[in-house]
Design a protein around this motif. Structure first.
Motif, PDB file in Angstrom:
ATOM      1  N   SER A  62      89.571  93.170  59.303  1.00 49.96           N
ATOM      2  CA  SER A  62      88.288  92.558  59.638  1.00 49.96           C
ATOM      3  C   SER A  62      87.393  92.380  58.420  1.00 49.96           C
ATOM      4  CB  SER A  62      87.574  93.417  60.678  1.00 49.96           C
ATOM      5  OG  SER A  62      87.361  94.721  60.156  1.00 49.96           O
ATOM      6  N   GLU A  63      87.826  92.845  57.276  1.00 50.85           N
ATOM      7  CA  GLU A  63      86.986  92.774  56.081  1.00 50.85           C
ATOM      8  C   GLU A  63      86.678  91.335  55.675  1.00 50.85           C
ATOM      9  OE1 GLU A  63      89.196  96.555  56.239  1.00 50.85           O
ATOM     10  OE2 GLU A  63      89.867  94.480  56.255  1.00 50.85           O
ATOM     11  N   LEU A  64      87.657  90.461  55.757  1.00 52.84           N
ATOM     12  CA  LEU A  64      87.415  89.059  55.401  1.00 52.84           C
ATOM     13  C   LEU A  64      86.497  88.375  56.406  1.00 52.84           C
ATOM     14  CD1 LEU A  64      90.891  87.878  54.068  1.00 52.84           C
ATOM     15  CD2 LEU A  64      88.820  88.378  52.768  1.00 52.84           C
ATOM     16  N   VAL A  65      86.641  88.728  57.672  1.00 51.80           N
ATOM     17  CA  VAL A  65      85.749  88.173  58.696  1.00 51.80           C
ATOM     18  C   VAL A  65      84.322  88.650  58.429  1.00 51.80           C
ATOM     19  CG1 VAL A  65      85.233  88.062  61.170  1.00 51.80           C
ATOM     20  CG2 VAL A  65      87.612  88.060  60.389  1.00 51.80           C
ATOM     21  N   PHE A  66      84.163  89.936  58.127  1.00 54.01           N
ATOM     22  CA  PHE A  66      82.855  90.499  57.814  1.00 54.01           C
ATOM     23  C   PHE A  66      82.248  89.783  56.607  1.00 54.01           C
ATOM     24  CE2 PHE A  66      80.325  93.886  55.624  1.00 54.01           C
ATOM     25  CZ  PHE A  66      79.319  94.011  56.576  1.00 54.01           C
ATOM     26  N   ALA A  67      83.023  89.638  55.550  1.00 56.14           N
ATOM     27  CA  ALA A  67      82.532  88.957  54.343  1.00 56.14           C
ATOM     28  C   ALA A  67      82.166  87.508  54.645  1.00 56.14           C
ATOM     29  CB  ALA A  67      83.572  89.028  53.233  1.00 56.14           C
ATOM     30  N   GLY A  68      82.968  86.848  55.471  1.00 56.12           N
ATOM     31  CA  GLY A  68      82.677  85.465  55.834  1.00 56.12           C
ATOM     32  C   GLY A  68      81.376  85.330  56.603  1.00 56.12           C
ATOM     33  N   VAL A  69      81.127  86.254  57.516  1.00 59.56           N
ATOM     34  CA  VAL A  69      79.872  86.228  58.275  1.00 59.56           C
ATOM     35  C   VAL A  69      78.695  86.442  57.323  1.00 59.56           C
ATOM     36  CG1 VAL A  69      78.492  87.442  60.032  1.00 59.56           C
ATOM     37  CG2 VAL A  69      80.886  86.886  60.487  1.00 59.56           C
ATOM     38  N   LEU A  70      78.833  87.375  56.382  1.00 59.28           N
ATOM     39  CA  LEU A  70      77.752  87.633  55.430  1.00 59.28           C
ATOM     40  C   LEU A  70      77.487  86.427  54.538  1.00 59.28           C
ATOM     41  CD1 LEU A  70      78.351  91.328  54.301  1.00 59.28           C
ATOM     42  CD2 LEU A  70      76.900  90.453  56.137  1.00 59.28           C
ATOM     43  N   LEU A  71      78.549  85.737  54.137  1.00 60.45           N
ATOM     44  CA  LEU A  71      78.373  84.541  53.304  1.00 60.45           C
ATOM     45  C   LEU A  71      77.709  83.412  54.087  1.00 60.45           C
ATOM     46  CD1 LEU A  71      81.732  84.472  51.312  1.00 60.45           C
ATOM     47  CD2 LEU A  71      79.439  84.899  50.402  1.00 60.45           C
ATOM     48  N   ALA A  72      78.126  83.239  55.332  1.00 57.67           N
ATOM     49  CA  ALA A  72      77.587  82.149  56.147  1.00 57.67           C
ATOM     50  C   ALA A  72      76.190  82.442  56.678  1.00 57.67           C
ATOM     51  CB  ALA A  72      78.532  81.864  57.315  1.00 57.67           C
TER      52      ALA A  72
END
Length: 137
Positions: free
Chosen positions: A28-38
């Motif tokens: 889930s780390e990439l999903v978390f990072a993606g949400v933070l970026l977006a």
């Protein structure tokens, strides 16, 4: 107010974090990072939902493992038995994290202590990701 896209992103993050903490493969780390970026303004809600989802997934593994009939316990559980629920600080770790949650369940370690240590470890991991992303920006 959170718009529909951000709400969907947070819901997807919760689901990804939950599933990643079960015996299913995935992260889930990439999903978390993606949400933070977006959605950089949603760092705290994203952190809370990721930690909650991941902890709930870990506890589901713990609870399912408690259903395993107790026979003679294998020696490989000695590591967890000797250290107790505090070992669940490492429940975020790839590969071994799910096994630690399952071992705690099989050993019938106290659920409240397991929940506490698991939540602390998983929250610290997501907080470290959020901090590293904000420091890099």
């Amino acid at each position: 107010m959170i718009d529909g896209g951000a709400l969907a992103a947070l819901g997807g993050l919760f689901a990804a974090a939950f599933l990643a903490a079960t015996l299913l493969p995935g992260g889930s780390e990439l999903v978390f990072a993606g949400v933070l970026l977006a959605h950089p303004g949603l760092t705290l809600p994203a952190l809370a939902l990721a930690a909650l989802g991941n902890t709930a997934g870990g506890m589901s593994t713990y609870l399912l493992a408690r259903l395993v009939p107790r026979k003679e316990l294998p020696p490989r559980l000695d590591f967890v038995r000797r250290r107790g629920s505090v070992v669940l600080l490492l429940s975020w770790a790839p590969v071994v994290g799910d096994a630690l949650c399952a071992a705690a369940g099989v050993l019938r370690l106290p659920w409240a202590a397991c929940l506490l240590w698991m939540a602390l470890g998983k929250t610290a991991r997501y907080a470290a990701i959020a901090w590293s992303m904000s420091a890099a920006a």
